[in-house]
Enzyme design. Structure first.
Site, mmCIF file in Angstrom:
data_model
loop_
_atom_site.group_PDB
_atom_site.id
_atom_site.type_symbol
_atom_site.label_atom_id
_atom_site.label_comp_id
_atom_site.label_asym_id
_atom_site.label_seq_id
_atom_site.Cartn_x
_atom_site.Cartn_y
_atom_site.Cartn_z
ATOM 1 N N ASN A 1 36.966 24.752 59.026
ATOM 2 C CA ASN A 1 38.270 25.237 59.461
ATOM 3 C C ASN A 1 38.632 26.464 58.638
ATOM 4 O OD1 ASN A 1 39.658 24.300 56.986
ATOM 5 N ND2 ASN A 1 39.199 22.265 57.796
ATOM 6 N N ASP B 1 38.303 16.363 60.747
ATOM 7 C CA ASP B 1 38.545 15.042 61.333
ATOM 8 C C ASP B 1 37.254 14.365 61.782
ATOM 9 O OD1 ASP B 1 41.395 15.030 61.114
ATOM 10 O OD2 ASP B 1 41.479 16.462 62.767
ATOM 11 N N LYS C 1 16.591 23.225 61.937
ATOM 12 C CA LYS C 1 17.441 24.113 62.729
ATOM 13 C C LYS C 1 17.249 23.846 64.229
ATOM 14 C CE LYS C 1 18.446 28.970 63.679
ATOM 15 N NZ LYS C 1 18.081 30.379 63.402
ATOM 16 N N PRO D 1 36.037 9.707 57.297
ATOM 17 C CA PRO D 1 36.947 8.795 56.600
ATOM 18 C C PRO D 1 38.302 9.447 56.384
ATOM 19 C CG PRO D 1 35.292 9.696 55.093
ATOM 20 C CD PRO D 1 34.876 10.074 56.472
ATOM 21 N N ILE E 1 40.898 10.054 54.030
ATOM 22 C CA ILE E 1 41.046 10.007 52.576
ATOM 23 C C ILE E 1 42.484 9.715 52.182
ATOM 24 C CG2 ILE E 1 40.714 11.291 50.419
ATOM 25 C CD1 ILE E 1 38.567 12.932 51.901
ATOM 26 N N PHE F 1 49.580 16.637 53.083
ATOM 27 C CA PHE F 1 49.991 17.832 53.817
ATOM 28 C C PHE F 1 49.769 17.583 55.307
ATOM 29 C CE2 PHE F 1 50.096 19.809 49.785
ATOM 30 C CZ PHE F 1 50.756 21.031 49.900
ATOM 31 N N LYS G 1 53.062 11.031 60.677
ATOM 32 C CA LYS G 1 51.859 10.976 59.847
ATOM 33 C C LYS G 1 52.156 10.289 58.516
ATOM 34 C CE LYS G 1 48.319 13.911 57.692
ATOM 35 N NZ LYS G 1 47.760 15.280 57.580
ATOM 36 N N LYS H 1 50.051 7.021 57.572
ATOM 37 C CA LYS H 1 49.123 7.056 56.437
ATOM 38 C C LYS H 1 49.588 6.166 55.292
ATOM 39 C CE LYS H 1 46.724 10.537 58.300
ATOM 40 N NZ LYS H 1 45.346 10.433 58.782
#
Length: 397
Positions: free
Chosen positions: A208, A276, A286, A303, A305, A323, A337, A341
């Protein structure tokens, strides 16, 4: 911060030993009292006279010097300083420290001390990457030894890679952090940062746009308040913070393992942008473009975290902060969230492309807790980090 602080500076053998002279001079400029200890190998690169002239202090070299033992024995010398700094820390010195050896003055001082120790490693890249050195590094960090560097760059031997002694300002920043008497002194805080890279094959990966800048800023702000920080980072664009225990990882699974190994902690801040999913059928070689068509990639969830740590039955940090990088319904999604969580706080931010937040220099967050929401003004990521660190100090100090 360094005025009237007493530092025992152990100079190991290696080409980088000449940089210890600049370090000593800069420490003295900031008001620190420095007592040099020169190893036998270190004396091949710098002279006792140079160290003595710059420190205005006696230079200690020999474990069995009767005069030195009569005036200030090695036990007292090991405990009279506020901090022991080893720069450069050679592979040999690290091995002695990790295995409890004490066959010269430097290693004896390091074994006998009851003060914090900061090492600045410097060695050939192959020596640094050798499994034995990495094992010794892990053992030293688990023993509470602070580490700054090494940096990546060209070596005097002609090779290139990690192993260069950190620059003087970075070592001084680490010393400053180690001697900090802020409100978080004695607190261990875990910070995750950067993206994760999930392999598709040996040359491709899923990632990302996270730069790691916010996580690094948070770690720096916590260190400035006196915290001992374990910094678990993916492949970030920015350098890790000086003064932190840095654990570099690539994948989400590796990050979870590093987070688990870092326990216990008084607080944990999860600023990393963890992927994710990972590719369950990642190729060992390759993947070639051929006439058989597009490759079929099978995805599996990584997982969680943040949820794993937030929902720990034993050993959970007193404060867990996550975050939420969102593009739609930012507050609603972030609030959900936090509840899902099980963390204590969530910092929500809008990372839509037009905001310039992801990978940019500013942040615009809303702090969400059990008591409600609080909008913070748009400001630099460092200012955001300092505001968060101040809140954390008030919550756990």
């Amino acid at each position: 911060m360094l005025a009237d602080k007493h530092i025992l500076l152990i100079v190991g053998g290696g080409v980088a030993a000449f940089k210890a002279l600049d370090l000593l001079r800069r420490l003295r400029e900031q008001g620190a009292h420095v007592t040099p200890v020169l190893t036998k190998a270190g004396a091949e690169f710098v002279t006792p006279l140079s160290l003595s002239a710059l420190s205005a202090s006696k230079v200690y070299q020999d474990l069995f010097d009767l005069t030195d033992e009569a005036e200030m024995g090695h036990i007292e010398l090991s405990r009279a300083a506020d901090l022991i700094v080893v720069a450069p820390a050679t592979a040999d010195l690290m091995a002695k420290m990790a295995n409890g050896m004490a066959n010269d003055l430097a290693s004896t001082l390091l074994l006998a001390t009851d003060k914090r120790v900061l090492i600045a490693p410097s060695m050939n890249v192959r020596m640094w990457e050798h499994p034995a050195t990495q094992r010794n590094l892990a053992r030293l960090q688990n023993d509470g030894v602070l580490v700054v560097g090494p940096e990546e760059g060209a070596m005097a031997c002609g090779e290139y890679g990690p192993g260069r002694l950190s620059e003087t300002p970075d070592i001084i920043a680490a010393i400053d952090a180690a001697l900090s008497d802020g409100p978080l002194k004695g607190k261990h805080i875990l910070v995750t940062s950067g993206p994760t890279h999930e392999p598709i094959d040996p040359v491709r990966y899923i990632a990302n746009r996270s730069s790691g800048a916010q996580g690094t800023a948070i770690a720096k702000a916590l260190i400035a308040l006196g915290a001992q920080v374990t910094f678990v980072t993916g492949p970030a664009d920015v350098a890790p913070p000086a003064g932190a225990r840095v654990v570099a990882v690539q994948t989400a699974k590796q990050m979870l393992d590093a987070v688990t190994a870092a326990a216990p902690a008084d607080a944990a801040i999860f600023a990393a942008a963890v992927a994710d999913w990972h590719v369950a059928n990642a190729g060992d070689s390759k993947i070639k473009k051929d006439k058989s068509g597009l490759p079929h990639l099978e995805f599996a969830e990584n997982p969680d975290i943040l949820a794993t740590v937030s929902q720990m039955k034993t050993g959970r940090p007193a404060l867990v902060v996550g975050f939420a990088a969102e593009t739609d319904d930012v507050i609603a999604n972030a609030t959900a969230k936090r509840l899902r969580k099980g963390c204590d706080w969530i910092l929500a931010n809008d990372v839509s492309p037009e905001t310039g937040i992801m990978g940019g220099v500013d942040n615009d967050v809303t702090l969400i807790t059990a008591d409600g929401t609080e909008d913070w003004p748009r400001m630099s990521k460092q200012a955001t980090a300092e505001m968060l660190a101040d809140r954390i100090a008030k919550a756990i100090a």
